[in-house]
Design a protein around this motif. Structure first.
Motif, short mmCIF file in Angstrom:
data_model
loop_
_atom_site.label_atom_id
_atom_site.label_comp_id
_atom_site.label_asym_id
_atom_site.label_seq_id
_atom_site.Cartn_x
_atom_site.Cartn_y
_atom_site.Cartn_z
N GLU A 28 77.65 -20.32 -31.22
CA GLU A 28 77.47 -20.17 -29.78
C GLU A 28 78.78 -19.77 -29.10
O GLU A 28 78.79 -18.92 -28.21
N ALA A 29 79.86 -20.40 -29.52
CA ALA A 29 81.17 -20.10 -28.92
C ALA A 29 81.56 -18.65 -29.18
O ALA A 29 82.03 -17.95 -28.28
N VAL A 30 81.36 -18.17 -30.40
CA VAL A 30 81.69 -16.78 -30.74
C VAL A 30 80.82 -15.82 -29.93
O VAL A 30 81.31 -14.83 -29.38
N LYS A 31 79.55 -16.13 -29.83
CA LYS A 31 78.63 -15.29 -29.05
C LYS A 31 79.09 -15.21 -27.59
O LYS A 31 78.93 -14.19 -26.93
N ALA A 32 79.69 -16.30 -27.10
CA ALA A 32 80.15 -16.35 -25.71
C ALA A 32 81.54 -15.75 -25.52
O ALA A 32 82.02 -15.65 -24.40
N GLY A 33 82.21 -15.36 -26.61
CA GLY A 33 83.52 -14.72 -26.48
C GLY A 33 84.68 -15.42 -27.15
O GLY A 33 85.82 -14.98 -27.04
N ALA A 34 84.43 -16.53 -27.84
CA ALA A 34 85.50 -17.24 -28.54
C ALA A 34 85.87 -16.51 -29.83
O ALA A 34 85.10 -15.70 -30.35
N PRO B 108 88.20 -17.79 -24.44
CA PRO B 108 88.75 -16.51 -23.93
C PRO B 108 90.12 -16.62 -23.27
O PRO B 108 90.83 -15.63 -23.16
N ASP B 109 90.52 -17.83 -22.84
CA ASP B 109 91.85 -18.01 -22.26
C ASP B 109 92.87 -18.50 -23.27
O ASP B 109 94.01 -18.79 -22.92
N GLY B 110 92.46 -18.63 -24.53
CA GLY B 110 93.39 -19.06 -25.57
C GLY B 110 93.44 -20.55 -25.82
O GLY B 110 94.23 -21.00 -26.64
N HIS B 111 92.61 -21.34 -25.14
CA HIS B 111 92.60 -22.78 -25.39
C HIS B 111 91.96 -23.07 -26.74
O HIS B 111 90.90 -22.53 -27.06
N LEU B 112 92.58 -23.92 -27.49
CA LEU B 112 92.16 -24.22 -28.86
C LEU B 112 91.20 -25.41 -28.87
O LEU B 112 91.50 -26.46 -28.30
N TRP B 113 90.05 -25.23 -29.52
CA TRP B 113 89.03 -26.28 -29.64
C TRP B 113 88.73 -26.55 -31.11
O TRP B 113 88.49 -25.62 -31.87
N GLU B 114 88.70 -27.83 -31.47
CA GLU B 114 88.18 -28.22 -32.78
C GLU B 114 86.74 -28.67 -32.57
O GLU B 114 86.45 -29.46 -31.67
N ILE B 115 85.85 -28.17 -33.40
CA ILE B 115 84.45 -28.60 -33.39
C ILE B 115 84.25 -29.36 -34.69
O ILE B 115 84.45 -28.82 -35.77
N TYR C 19 83.89 -32.70 -41.33
CA TYR C 19 83.61 -31.27 -41.38
C TYR C 19 84.07 -30.70 -40.04
O TYR C 19 83.68 -31.22 -38.98
N SER C 20 84.92 -29.68 -40.05
CA SER C 20 85.37 -29.14 -38.77
C SER C 20 85.85 -27.70 -38.89
O SER C 20 86.19 -27.22 -39.98
N GLY C 21 85.86 -27.03 -37.74
CA GLY C 21 86.40 -25.69 -37.60
C GLY C 21 87.03 -25.58 -36.22
O GLY C 21 86.87 -26.49 -35.38
N TYR C 22 87.73 -24.50 -35.97
CA TYR C 22 88.43 -24.31 -34.69
C TYR C 22 88.11 -22.94 -34.10
O TYR C 22 87.89 -21.97 -34.83
N PHE C 23 88.11 -22.89 -32.75
CA PHE C 23 88.05 -21.60 -32.06
C PHE C 23 89.00 -21.62 -30.88
O PHE C 23 89.42 -22.67 -30.41
N ARG C 24 89.35 -20.39 -30.43
CA ARG C 24 90.09 -20.20 -29.19
C ARG C 24 89.10 -19.68 -28.16
O ARG C 24 88.35 -18.74 -28.42
#
Length: 135
Positions: A89-95, A116-123, A109-114
């Motif tokens: 969902e995050a990638v579809k939204a622009g992450a 669109p403003d560069g903020h880093l999130w661990e899911i 179990y985890s992964g990370y995304f940035r």
């Protein structure tokens, strides 16, 4: 006495684009707010402290310069499938995924995304204990 509420505030380049990412892309519920700011309700929060270089390595980014700002926000979910779905969902939204989800040394179990403003999130999914509010 009213309960105290902690708030995380992210600096963004474009409020409208950021609202679309968090509200429409990730499905966070937006509160009524003035046009120059946006607030979203979340169920509780935790503050985690982790050694900077280790957190950057865990996220798959450089601890120096613009690669890592010494902060990662975490969103904990109930299953590995929810982690995978949220990252999609995050990638579809622009992450942009910085680290695909995988089994962790701590048993989760985890992964990370940035965003669109560069903020880093661990899911993440932590099967060892629930990280979240009591229902």
């Amino acid at each position: 006495m009213k309960p105290r509420i902690s708030m995380i505030t992210l600096g963004v380049r474009d409020i409208a684009a950021a609202v679309r990412f968090y509200r429409d892309g990730l499905g966070l519920p937006r509160m009524e707010s003035p046009p120059d700011v946006a607030f979203f309700t979340l169920k509780g929060t935790w503050l985690g402290l982790y050694q900077r270089d280790a957190l950057a390595a865990d996220a798959g980014v450089s601890p120096e310069g613009s690669g890592f700002g010494s902060l990662a926000l975490a969103h904990n979910l109930g299953s590995e499938a929810e982690v995978d779905a949220t990252l999609r969902e995050a990638v579809k939204a622009g992450a942009v995924v910085t680290k695909p989800p995988e089994k962790t040394p701590w048993g989760g179990y985890s992964g990370y995304f940035r965003d669109p403003d560069g903020h880093l999130w661990e899911i993440a999914h932590n099967p060892l204990f629930w990280v979240g509010p009591e229902d």
